[in-house]
Motif scaffolding. Sequence first.
Motif, short mmCIF file in Angstrom:
data_model
loop_
_atom_site.label_atom_id
_atom_site.label_comp_id
_atom_site.label_asym_id
_atom_site.label_seq_id
_atom_site.Cartn_x
_atom_site.Cartn_y
_atom_site.Cartn_z
N PRO A 264 19.86 -71.42 -7.06
CA PRO A 264 20.72 -70.95 -5.97
C PRO A 264 21.94 -70.17 -6.49
CG PRO A 264 20.16 -73.28 -5.68
CD PRO A 264 19.78 -72.90 -7.07
N TYR A 265 22.47 -70.63 -7.60
CA TYR A 265 23.71 -70.08 -8.13
C TYR A 265 23.46 -68.82 -8.97
CZ TYR A 265 24.26 -74.92 -6.84
OH TYR A 265 24.19 -76.11 -6.16
N ILE A 266 22.31 -68.76 -9.60
CA ILE A 266 21.92 -67.53 -10.31
C ILE A 266 21.86 -66.39 -9.31
CG2 ILE A 266 20.04 -66.39 -11.55
CD1 ILE A 266 20.58 -68.45 -13.42
N PHE A 267 21.19 -66.65 -8.18
CA PHE A 267 21.06 -65.59 -7.18
C PHE A 267 22.39 -65.29 -6.49
CE2 PHE A 267 16.50 -66.08 -7.60
CZ PHE A 267 16.04 -64.80 -7.36
N ARG A 268 23.22 -66.31 -6.25
CA ARG A 268 24.53 -66.06 -5.65
C ARG A 268 25.34 -65.10 -6.50
NH1 ARG A 268 26.34 -66.43 -0.75
NH2 ARG A 268 26.67 -64.25 -1.30
N GLY A 269 25.42 -65.38 -7.80
CA GLY A 269 26.16 -64.50 -8.70
C GLY A 269 25.55 -63.13 -8.81
N ALA A 270 24.21 -63.08 -8.91
CA ALA A 270 23.52 -61.80 -9.05
C ALA A 270 23.66 -60.95 -7.78
CB ALA A 270 22.05 -62.03 -9.36
N LEU A 271 23.52 -61.57 -6.63
CA LEU A 271 23.63 -60.83 -5.37
C LEU A 271 25.05 -60.34 -5.11
CD1 LEU A 271 21.43 -63.12 -3.09
CD2 LEU A 271 20.85 -60.82 -3.86
N ASP A 272 26.03 -61.14 -5.49
CA ASP A 272 27.42 -60.77 -5.21
C ASP A 272 27.88 -59.54 -6.00
OD1 ASP A 272 27.77 -62.69 -3.29
OD2 ASP A 272 28.73 -64.15 -4.62
N VAL A 273 27.22 -59.26 -7.12
CA VAL A 273 27.55 -58.05 -7.89
C VAL A 273 26.44 -57.01 -7.79
CG1 VAL A 273 29.10 -59.23 -9.49
CG2 VAL A 273 26.66 -59.02 -10.07
N ARG A 274 25.47 -57.26 -6.90
CA ARG A 274 24.34 -56.35 -6.68
C ARG A 274 23.62 -56.05 -8.00
NH1 ARG A 274 26.30 -58.05 -2.69
NH2 ARG A 274 26.80 -56.93 -0.76
N ALA A 275 23.31 -57.11 -8.73
CA ALA A 275 22.63 -56.94 -10.03
C ALA A 275 21.22 -56.41 -9.84
CB ALA A 275 22.60 -58.27 -10.78
N THR A 276 20.76 -55.64 -10.79
CA THR A 276 19.41 -55.07 -10.74
C THR A 276 18.38 -55.97 -11.40
OG1 THR A 276 19.80 -53.86 -12.79
CG2 THR A 276 20.29 -52.71 -10.72
N THR A 277 18.83 -57.00 -12.12
CA THR A 277 17.94 -57.90 -12.82
C THR A 277 18.70 -59.18 -13.16
OG1 THR A 277 16.42 -58.08 -14.72
CG2 THR A 277 18.54 -57.01 -15.12
N VAL A 278 17.99 -60.19 -13.60
CA VAL A 278 18.63 -61.37 -14.21
C VAL A 278 18.23 -61.34 -15.68
CG1 VAL A 278 18.78 -63.88 -14.27
CG2 VAL A 278 18.55 -62.72 -12.07
N ASN A 279 19.14 -60.88 -16.52
CA ASN A 279 18.80 -60.71 -17.93
C ASN A 279 19.10 -61.98 -18.73
OD1 ASN A 279 21.62 -60.66 -18.39
ND2 ASN A 279 21.70 -58.42 -18.33
N GLN A 280 18.77 -61.94 -20.00
CA GLN A 280 18.92 -63.13 -20.84
C GLN A 280 20.38 -63.55 -20.94
OE1 GLN A 280 16.62 -65.00 -21.58
NE2 GLN A 280 16.61 -65.82 -23.63
N GLU A 281 21.29 -62.60 -20.98
CA GLU A 281 22.71 -62.92 -21.07
C GLU A 281 23.19 -63.70 -19.84
OE1 GLU A 281 21.98 -59.34 -23.65
OE2 GLU A 281 21.39 -59.96 -21.64
N MET A 282 22.66 -63.35 -18.68
CA MET A 282 23.02 -64.06 -17.45
C MET A 282 22.47 -65.48 -17.46
SD MET A 282 22.27 -60.77 -15.00
CE MET A 282 22.50 -61.51 -13.39
N LYS A 283 21.27 -65.65 -18.00
CA LYS A 283 20.68 -66.99 -18.09
C LYS A 283 21.45 -67.87 -19.08
CE LYS A 283 16.26 -64.74 -17.30
NZ LYS A 283 15.08 -64.19 -17.98
N VAL A 284 21.83 -67.30 -20.21
CA VAL A 284 22.61 -68.05 -21.19
C VAL A 284 23.96 -68.43 -20.59
CG1 VAL A 284 23.84 -67.88 -23.39
CG2 VAL A 284 21.47 -67.10 -23.22
N ALA A 285 24.58 -67.51 -19.86
CA ALA A 285 25.86 -67.79 -19.22
C ALA A 285 25.74 -68.95 -18.23
CB ALA A 285 26.39 -66.55 -18.51
N ALA A 286 24.63 -68.99 -17.50
CA ALA A 286 24.40 -70.09 -16.55
C ALA A 286 24.26 -71.42 -17.29
CB ALA A 286 23.15 -69.82 -15.73
N ALA A 287 23.52 -71.41 -18.38
CA ALA A 287 23.33 -72.64 -19.17
C ALA A 287 24.66 -73.13 -19.74
CB ALA A 287 22.33 -72.39 -20.29
#
Length: 338
Positions: A237-260
């Motif tokens: 839920p939170y990966i998509f919240r952050g990604a949608l709020d900045v209109r991201a074009t993908t969820v890259n590895q850096e975003m996944k590491v940041a979530a972890a």
Amino acid sequence: AKPVMEGKAVLFGKFADIDSIDLEVDTKDVDEFIRCVSLLGKTFGGINLEDIKAPGCFVIEDELQKRLDIPVFHDDQHGTAIICAAGTINALELTGRNIKETKLVVSGAGSAAIRCVEMVKALGMPDENVIMCDSRGVMHTGRDDLNQWKQPHAVKTKLRTLKEALVGADMLFGLSMEGIISKEMVGSMGGNPIIFAMANPNPEISPEDIKSVRSDAIIATGRSDYPNQINNVLAFPYIFRGALDVRATTVNQEMKVAAAEALSKLAREEVPAMLSELYAGKDLSFGPEYIIPTPFDPRLLAYVSVAVAKAAMDTGVANKKIEDLDQYFNDLLTLLED
């Protein structure tokens, strides 16, 4: 599939205030599925894939991400990997280990197992420190039966079985099947072993059996009736919240590491009084039985979403910039209060 996916849509709304629509595609053909989703994709801000087996899930996710300019995220792979990585960070901290010197054995080589390994390698674990085992044993460089997703994780070793690989190992990720790990195997591991037995509904070995031979182990499972549940609702839920709020074009590895990393940090914080009351009788303080936040921690939305949004902006995949991240964090803390 329908009730499961409807439930997923409810979780998006409940935990992250995201409107979502469940769509079930009546096909087992990979190309048909890709064509259907890609034609519908422009309607949405992101696509969450669910319950697709390997290797089809790899092909589908990769191809859809190429065709669409919105995040495409297979939760069974990446959600598990993110929570697993968060638990790894904290378990290593508690046992005083350096990730670059930690030896990991993985039971299973499906999509979730491969993504979990990719995540810990992204955190700094060397390739040669990870031994993966599929149904035929250790994935070593001498094998000629490994597909394009398994082959990058093959290592040069004389070890051939899961039992051999576990001798002296620091960590075990179980993403395979119930009962495949014995007490003897666990007993052969190194001091203060870290054991994430994540098979569902029943783990590779029960926590009770682990504790009967290794009182020094840190244990996580996929079940809610044991401490340290590897629960994907802590991530998607939170990966998509952050990604949608900045209109991201993908969820890259850096975003996944940041979530972890955000999840691992939150587990070290003192929990709110309401959580202590909700989980009366359980110790929700950072330690061997609390390395992963509880799903009902109201701060998850702010901690994880901000980290994901920031990583998206930092890596150039965001189409919208949030100027004041502190204000964004505070806004998210109160978003669900109404």
